[in-house]
Design an enzyme around this catalytic site. Structure first.
Site, short mmCIF file in Angstrom:
data_model
loop_
_atom_site.label_atom_id
_atom_site.label_comp_id
_atom_site.label_asym_id
_atom_site.label_seq_id
_atom_site.Cartn_x
_atom_site.Cartn_y
_atom_site.Cartn_z
N ASP A 253 -28.33 -42.04 3.06
CA ASP A 253 -27.67 -40.82 2.95
C ASP A 253 -27.63 -40.13 4.31
O ASP A 253 -28.10 -40.57 5.48
CB ASP A 253 -27.75 -39.96 1.95
CG ASP A 253 -29.27 -39.54 2.04
OD1 ASP A 253 -29.89 -39.74 3.05
OD2 ASP A 253 -30.01 -39.00 1.18
N GLY B 32 -29.02 -45.89 -1.80
CA GLY B 32 -29.31 -44.57 -1.59
C GLY B 32 -29.40 -43.95 -0.26
O GLY B 32 -29.82 -42.97 0.19
N ARG C 268 -24.93 -56.12 5.61
CA ARG C 268 -25.07 -54.90 5.09
C ARG C 268 -26.38 -54.59 4.53
O ARG C 268 -26.33 -53.67 3.59
CB ARG C 268 -23.87 -54.52 4.54
CG ARG C 268 -22.51 -54.70 5.40
CD ARG C 268 -21.10 -54.49 4.44
NE ARG C 268 -20.10 -54.89 5.15
CZ ARG C 268 -18.83 -54.72 4.68
NH1 ARG C 268 -18.45 -54.21 3.37
NH2 ARG C 268 -17.72 -55.20 5.29
N GLU D 61 -9.87 -50.90 15.98
CA GLU D 61 -10.30 -52.01 15.41
C GLU D 61 -9.44 -53.22 15.83
O GLU D 61 -8.43 -53.20 15.27
CB GLU D 61 -10.58 -52.30 13.90
CG GLU D 61 -11.37 -53.78 13.69
CD GLU D 61 -11.12 -54.01 11.97
OE1 GLU D 61 -11.67 -55.04 11.55
OE2 GLU D 61 -10.61 -52.90 11.32
N ASP E 297 -9.68 -48.24 11.50
CA ASP E 297 -9.58 -49.34 10.71
C ASP E 297 -8.32 -49.92 11.06
O ASP E 297 -7.38 -49.37 10.94
CB ASP E 297 -9.87 -48.97 9.46
CG ASP E 297 -10.23 -50.44 8.48
OD1 ASP E 297 -10.94 -51.28 8.99
OD2 ASP E 297 -9.29 -50.29 7.41
#
Length: 641
Positions: free
Chosen positions: A188, A186, A521, A374, A345
């Site tokens: 945000d 959650g 993460r 990257e 990316d």
């Protein structure tokens, strides 16, 4: 016999040069019986030999660099009558002092970049903070409900964590065969907004967000809609407000651009039929069909063989127009909402021409917009898919994620390489990277793709890691955690002392732990406040002192253990010729478990900086002899003047 490619006595100028610039190469101390010396000078598409001119005790030759951006190489061939041998770079190096060999010499590198190439000056003066949005902070619980409902209506698997402190999902859900990154906590955009004042206190000037576009996963690298904030994170209006409020606090927002592939469950491919518009999967009548490559049996190219990630043809004109050049292209869309640039990316899987086009469009909008790539290796010598990449030579990226910096810092602090090897690495990047690029490079210690730095040091592991199953079971003891914190402190000190933009991965300021994805993460938490206080000191001095931003850099090993770094401004001008206050700082690093007493003279250290600048530094300092004692596992910052 000696040639040192990092000292101006032997190569003028040292470092990367603009195309068409002249470089003087000198070889000293040859035997009297030397009949003549040649320089073998070559690049991707040429090979030349130059006979050197003898001047007393040296041989010299001036060579004009090519009129195109490239990396050129050279070594010396020495003749004694009919017999010849070579002088080249040391194995594994492309700068510094070379060696004599009888055959197969290694070459010294000269990077040739675009005339007038420059990068945004706010980058070397700034501090970056990277956020994985779902895991940083929850600001509006309604977004979690709204996102869950939206994605479940699409038929996507969604798992909602009930507790912020739970561990991320790391295996298949019950009844599922494979792991799916479908779990959400959650975090945000509203949560990020609520933390802006905390980030400002930390000294942050740039926020880099992992993908925020709609996607069928928590990492969002499988894009479903390039122009829409994922409902879990909020709305486009929330993003615009984030950028506005960040700007008011002196912060810029950088977005993750994923342009080598899309998700199969997307507006563009629509394999699952979730979107009303026809996607490429529905056939040639789709406006997006030409983005992808299908064979006659309906099979399609996919990123690294993952069928959920259909690969795009980046040079398709429709795709380029949609992402870059169109009136409401993807990059223009996000810039209009307040984004200040993009991190690309898998940049080495994008064609150079695509990156060149993106730079051209970005800089036409605003020259200070940033384009970061990257790339996991040396960005000047990277080769991918049989092509030598030129995206760091002035027509492409402003900066790259400096993963090699992290690897070498960890190896040095863990003791698997000594201070001399660390010096060689730092000096190599300084000399091989174009100066504007080098001062904008993104210096990181952790990211969403590698273990967190405290875990790396606590475990003693760098690039070789156990399987995910073993990572789950791995226990970090209090003693290991203590070591992780102690060495993280040294790594951060180095990170904030070298040129570039230091990047903090969210939570590292509090010593968060985490191995590889998904453990790196985890949700934000305050693990260790001592690290935070240390980082406040480092960000503070970095923000105050221009010498640590755009000052010259001098690196050398005092002995096998102790690394020294000097950052300075002399002549009241920084490396870019801009007015600045004269100052000089010395950092000493001791990663060993013993106190070290050292003594050296700065007069003998001149690698990697112009001779005249070194001389000005010596004239500026009231004393050049340094004596110091450094405690075990400690660093010192000394103001020289």
């Amino acid at each position: 016999m000696i040639h040192n490619a990092s000292i101006e006595k032997y190569r003028t100028p040292v470092g990367a040069v603009e195309k068409g610039e002249e470089v003087i190469l000198r070889l000293f101390g040859l035997p009297e019986k030397t009949s003549h010396v040649e320089i073998v000078f070559y690049a991707e598409d040429f090979h030349r030999e130059y006979k050197m001119k003898q001047k007393k005790d040296l041989f010299e030759q001036t060579i004009c660099m090519p009129e195109k951006c490239c990396v050129v190489w050279y070594y010396f061939r020495i003749w004694e009558g009919d017999h010849n041998y070579y002088y080249g770079a040391r194995p594994g190096q492309s700068q510094g002092e070379g060696i004599v060999v009888s055959e197969n010499p290694f070459s010294f590198q000269i990077t040739v970049y675009e005339n007038g190439f420059d990068t945004p000056r706010w980058m070397p003066k700034g501090i970056m903070y990277q956020i994985f949005p779902d895991r940083f902070c929850q600001g509006n619980q309604k977004n979690l409900k709204r996102g869950e409902e939206y994605h479940k209506n699409m038929g996507r698997t969604v798992y909602i964590h009930e507790d912020w402190e739970e561990r991320p999902l790391f295996g298949p859900l019950p009844g599922h065969e494979f792991y799916d990154p479908c779990d959400y906590f959650g975090g945000d955009l509203e949560g990020i907004i609520s933390k802006l004042d905390d980030l400002k206190k930390l000294g942050v000037t740039c926020i880099y967000l992992n993908p925020i576009g709609e996607a069928a996963s928590n990492h969002r690298y499988n894009t479903s809609d390039y122009k829409k904030v994922d409902p879990f994170l909020g709305t486009n209006e929330d993003f615009e407000r984030l950028c506005k409020l960040a700007k008011e606090r002196g912060m810029r927002v950088i977005l993750d651009g994923v342009y080598s592939h899309t998700g199969d469950d997307s507006v563009y491919f629509n394999k699952k039929g979730n979107y009303p518009e026809k996607g490429a999967w529905q056939g040639p009548q789709s406006p997006y069909y030409d983005w992808y490559t299908f064979d006659q049996d309906g099979n399609y190219d996919s990123w690294w063989g993952f069928q959920s990630l259909p690969e795009v043809n980046e040079m398709n004109l429709k795709f380029i127009n949609f992402i870059i050049n169109g009136r409401d292209s993807v990059i223009k869309h996000w810039i209009s909402l307040g984004a200040f640039g993009f991190r690309l990316d898998v940049a080495d899987e994008l064609p150079d021409e695509f990156i060149f086009e993106m730079r051209k469009e970005l800089k036409a909008q605003e020259k200070d917009y940033a384009l970061i790539g990257e790339v996991w290796e040396d960005v000047t010598t990277k080769e991918s898919y049989g092509v030598k990449r030129k995206y760091a030579l002035g027509n492409g990226m402003d900066s790259t994620m400096n993963y090699p910096f992290k690897v070498h810092v960890v190896n040095y602090l863990l003791g698997s390489q000594n201070a001399y090897a660390m010096q060689e690495f730092l000096l190599g990047q300084q000399c091989n990277y174009p100066k504007p690029f080098y001062y904008a490079v993104m210096n990181l210690l952790s990211s969403h793709d590698i273990p967190r730095i405290r875990t790396t040091f606590a475990s003693g592991m760098n690039e070789t890691l156990p399987s995910r199953e073993k990572q789950i079971e791995y226990v970090i003891t209090s003693e290991m955690d203590k070591r992780g914190g102690r060495l993280s402190r040294l790594a951060m000190a180095m990170q904030f002392f070298v040129p570039g933009i230091p990047s903090i991965y969210y939570g590292d300021e509090y010593g968060m732990h985490g191995f590889m994805d998904p453990f790196n993460r985890g949700t934000f938490y305050e693990n260790n406040k001592e690290i935070y206080e240390e980082l406040l000191f480092l960000t503070g001095i970095r923000k105050r002192e221009r010498a640590l931003q755009t000052g010259y850099a001098l690196y050398f090993a005092v002995n096998e253990n102790i690394l020294a770094m000097v950052r300075f401004i002399v002549g009241k001008k920084d490396v870019f010729g801009e007015k600045a206050e004269n100052k000089a700082f010395l950092m000493l690093i001791n990663p060993t478990n013993q106190k070290e007493t050292i003594k050296f003279d700065l007069k003998t250290r001149e690698e990697g900086i112009p001779h005249e600048v070194h001389q000005k530094l010596m004239d500026y300092l009231s004393a050049t002899e340094i004596e110091a004692q450094i405690e075990a596992f400690d660093y010192q910052i000394v103001k020289l003047k």
